[in-house]
Design a protein around this motif. Structure first.
Motif, PDB file in Angstrom:
ATOM      1  N   LEU A   1      53.080  57.979  52.608  1.00 42.25           N
ATOM      2  CA  LEU A   1      53.745  57.939  51.301  1.00 42.25           C
ATOM      3  C   LEU A   1      55.066  57.204  51.355  1.00 42.25           C
ATOM      4  O   LEU A   1      55.721  57.202  52.389  1.00 42.25           O
ATOM      5  CB  LEU A   1      53.971  59.362  50.789  1.00 42.25           C
TER       6      LEU A   1
ATOM      7  N   ILE B   1      51.774  57.523  44.214  1.00 43.02           N
ATOM      8  CA  ILE B   1      51.822  58.803  44.911  1.00 43.02           C
ATOM      9  C   ILE B   1      53.044  58.808  45.808  1.00 43.02           C
ATOM     10  O   ILE B   1      53.254  57.883  46.592  1.00 43.02           O
ATOM     11  CB  ILE B   1      50.544  59.032  45.743  1.00 43.02           C
TER      12      ILE B   1
ATOM     13  N   VAL C   1      51.585  62.677  41.712  1.00 42.41           N
ATOM     14  CA  VAL C   1      50.655  61.595  41.415  1.00 42.41           C
ATOM     15  C   VAL C   1      50.952  61.177  39.980  1.00 42.41           C
ATOM     16  O   VAL C   1      50.730  61.934  39.039  1.00 42.41           O
ATOM     17  CB  VAL C   1      49.195  62.066  41.555  1.00 42.41           C
TER      18      VAL C   1
END
Length: 191
Positions: free
Chosen positions: A106, A187, A82
């Motif tokens: 992601l 992220i 992150v």
């Protein structure tokens, strides 16, 4: 009577073994005919089954190898980074359905928000599947999903347990920086 049956059985076993030996010798000397065709067919059957047994062993080895590879992949930890400003926090995800559906989305970039005095939140691109996922119970450093609002939570302080709060994972580095998180965050999976 028992002695006669025992003697007869012993002779039958010896003749069977001798016949098998003769059949093996016949393979080496194929021009010698044999009177015992059943011994020849036994040899033929066993010769035919040998490649099958070898194939079965090869298949079993391939299945075993594939199983070991799957177990290795499952046991490997999945980590995410992150990034916010110059800072990075790394979390290790658990193997829950919620963590899996989060990981599949992601990488993405979102806005992080302050919430209360112990957590930062953001909204993932899609809702997470919480079926059979564990409830969040671990305190500071927990990454969780609050199903009623559909937000992901970075806890940097203790929190109260909630039956709608599902654990996704735990911080492994940079947890002390999360309280400073704000604005745009990125992220992504750690390779």
């Amino acid at each position: 009577m028992k002695k006669i049956l025992s003697l007869f059985f012993t002779i039958a076993v010896v003749l069977t073994i001798a016949a098998c030996g003769t059949a093996e010798n016949q393979d080496n000397f194929s021009s010698v005919p044999t009177e015992n065709s059943s011994a020849t067919s036994v040899t033929s059957t066993s010769e035919k089954s040998q490649p099958t047994e070898s194939s079965d062993l090869s298949s079993a080895a391939q299945i075993s190898s594939a199983t070991e590879n799957s177990e290795e992949q499952a046991s490997k930890s999945r980590q995410i980074s992150v990034q916010f400003g110059e800072n990075t926090a790394v979390y290790e995800l658990n193997n829950s359905a919620a963590a899996n559906s989060f990981y599949e989305q992601l990488p993405f970039t979102v806005e992080a928000e302050d919430f209360s005095n112990n957590e930062k939140i953001f909204y993932p691109p899609q809702e997470l599947d919480t079926e059979d996922s564990p409830l969040a119970q671990s305190g500071a450093g927990t990454l969780a999903y609050y199903k009623p609002w559909g937000d992901v939570v970075f806890f940097y302080g203790d929190y109260n347990e909630n039956p709608s709060l599902y654990e996704l994972g735990q911080v492994v580095s940079g947890g002390e920086l999360v309280s400073k998180m704000s604005g745009t965050i990125t992220i992504e999976a750690v390779e």
